[in-house]
Design an enzyme around this catalytic site. Structure first.
Site, PDB file in Angstrom:
ATOM      1  N   LYS A 171      39.833  33.130  38.784  1.00 18.64           N
ATOM      2  CA  LYS A 171      38.589  33.758  39.470  1.00 18.64           C
ATOM      3  C   LYS A 171      37.704  32.381  40.089  1.00 18.64           C
ATOM      4  CE  LYS A 171      39.073  38.291  39.075  1.00 18.64           C
ATOM      5  NZ  LYS A 171      39.559  39.098  40.266  1.00 18.64           N
TER       6      LYS A 171
ATOM      7  N   LYS B 291      45.086  47.749  45.398  1.00 21.38           N
ATOM      8  CA  LYS B 291      45.074  48.344  43.996  1.00 21.38           C
ATOM      9  C   LYS B 291      45.211  49.777  44.224  1.00 21.38           C
ATOM     10  CE  LYS B 291      41.655  44.522  43.061  1.00 21.38           C
ATOM     11  NZ  LYS B 291      42.650  43.869  42.197  1.00 21.38           N
TER      12      LYS B 291
HETATM   13  O1  LIG Z   1      45.387  41.312  40.921  1.00 16.30           O
HETATM   14  C1  LIG Z   1      45.526  40.796  39.706  1.00 16.30           C
HETATM   15  O2  LIG Z   1      46.325  39.958  39.443  1.00 16.30           O
HETATM   16  C2  LIG Z   1      44.678  40.985  38.519  1.00 16.30           C
HETATM   17  C3  LIG Z   1      43.685  42.248  38.695  1.00 16.30           C
HETATM   18  C4  LIG Z   1      42.332  41.683  39.182  1.00 16.30           C
HETATM   19  O3  LIG Z   1      42.258  40.232  39.529  1.00 16.30           O
HETATM   20  C5  LIG Z   1      41.167  42.532  39.390  1.00 16.30           C
HETATM   21  C6  LIG Z   1      41.103  43.338  38.371  1.00 16.30           C
HETATM   22  C7  LIG Z   1      40.060  44.346  38.182  1.00 16.30           C
HETATM   23  C8  LIG Z   1      39.058  44.499  39.357  1.00 16.30           C
HETATM   24  C9  LIG Z   1      39.232  43.526  40.439  1.00 16.30           C
HETATM   25  C10 LIG Z   1      40.109  42.556  40.336  1.00 16.30           C
HETATM   26  C11 LIG Z   1      40.110  41.539  41.685  1.00 16.30           C
HETATM   27  O4  LIG Z   1      41.495  41.378  42.204  1.00 16.30           O
HETATM   28  O5  LIG Z   1      39.577  41.314  42.017  1.00 16.30           O
HETATM   29 MG   LIG Z   2      40.823  40.348  43.929  1.00 15.40          MG
END
Ligand SMILES: O=C(O)CCC(=O)c1ccccc1C(=O)O
Ligand SMILES: [Mg+2]
Length: 326
Positions: free
Chosen positions: A153, A257
């Site tokens: 991140k 997602k």
């Molecule tokens: O996508 C992935 O590899 C991990 C999951 C992840 O980053 C995530 C997990 C929970 C909430 C938001 C996010 C995101 O992609 O921003």
């Molecule tokens: Mg993301």
């Protein structure tokens, strides 16, 4: 998954039970949206006796992500309370578009009642690193879990500090390992350009959601100008948003997602009809929603990128949640 449960021939009445849950993370997840310490959601169970008097059960999960534009757990719970305690497959149409995580949860439970023999697919996974300096710890289990791709991140701390950590991270990456950078919409255009410049000769698979959802055109320009691909995530959180970005001409990567994208059958159909460069990703759901996502993954064409489901190590209790009470 190919079945559209809205038009299903399954006319059986199922008893609905639901159970809210809360799972603590090993450590809070820091993103541009803030600090997140536990996952709250709702497990859905449908049950009925079949013609041979055998108990048939299907499970689904509602795992909202309100900061991505889905409903909140409270809204989902209010919906569950208002929904009849006996439903049929055709009743799925009554789950409204403003409750995409509920659409996923309820249809998942029907899918679970009608498992179709899909080919078992061996997928690659992307593991989620902790944010900031913690990612550099060589003792972390994600470094030893066989991942080919890791996600880190950004857009959380001071730009210069993050860039400095980024260079350390890159120089410590094992050969062949790729990195996904996820800004969660937290960069300005100038910062995004600086990041894309820094990515130029690094093993970066993509930069995810550099700018806010409102900055669609600017992200299209960045995608055209730099060699590191841009992926949309928050911009394509729900199914109508995904369709809209596709129709506005987005040809790049889309991180979807499924748990907050509405009915899985709609996503399935869209992916079969349109050639999108798709990454499936977790919302830190339990094993119940994960099972639906893996079933979906096994039926999708062109799913070449590692699944963003390498998040199991995030939970303190990594045992699957497999019981529900009302
Ligand atoms: O996508 C992935 O590899 C991990 C999951 C992840 O980053 C995530 C997990 C929970 C909430 C938001 C996010 C995101 O992609 O921003
Ligand atoms: Mg993301």
């Amino acid at each position: 998954m190919g079945i559209d449960f809205h038009k299903s021939k399954d006319t059986r009445n199922y008893r609905v039970r639901y159970q809210p849950y809360c799972r603590q993370f090993q450590q809070p997840l820091q993103t541009h949206h803030g600090l997140w310490s536990h996952r709250e959601g709702i497990l859905i169970q449908l049950s009925a006796l079949d013609s041979g008097d055998r108990l048939r059960e299907g499970w689904g999960e509602i795992a909202p992500l309100p900061w991505f534009g889905s409903e909140s757990v409270t809204e989902a719970l209010n919906f569950c309370r208002s929904f009849p305690d006996t439903i049929r497959a055709v009743d799925l149409v009554k789950v409204p578009d403003r409750l995409p995580a509920c659409q996923f949860g309820f249809e998942s439970a029907f899918i679970d009642l009608h498992p179709s023999g899909t080919k078992s697919n061996r997928f690659k996974y992307c593991g989620l690193l902790p944010t900031g300096k913690a990612a550099l710890n060589p003792e972390l289990s994600v470094w030893r879990s066989g991942y080919s791709t890791l996600k880190w991140k950004i857009g959380v701390a001071e730009m210069s500090e993050e860039l400095d950590l980024f260079h350390q991270l890159i120089s410590n990456l094992p050969i062949g390992m790729q990195l996904r950078l996820d800004a969660n919409g937290g960069l300005s255009t100038t910062q995004a350009r600086e990041w894309l410049g820094a990515c130029e000769h690094a093993p970066i698979e993509f930069l995810e959601q550099p700018l806010a959802v409102s900055e669609f055109a600017a992200m299209q320009r960045l995608a055209a100008e730099y060699s590191t691909p841009i992926a949309l995530d928050e911009s394509v959180a729900t199914f109508p948003q995904l369709v809209q970005c596709y129709e506005k001409g987005w040809q790049g990567i889309m991180v979807v997602k499924p748990a907050i994208c509405g009915f899985p059958s709609k996503l399935h159909q869209f992916c079969h009809e349109h050639p999108i460069d798709l990454v499936l990703s977790s919302v830190l759901e339990t094993a119940i929603a994960r099972r639906t996502i893996l079933r979906l993954a096994a039926t999708l064409p062109n799913l070449h990128r590692p699944l963003g489901l390498g998040t199991g190590h995030w939970f303190a209790d990594s045992a699957p949640v497999d019981t529900a009470r009302t």
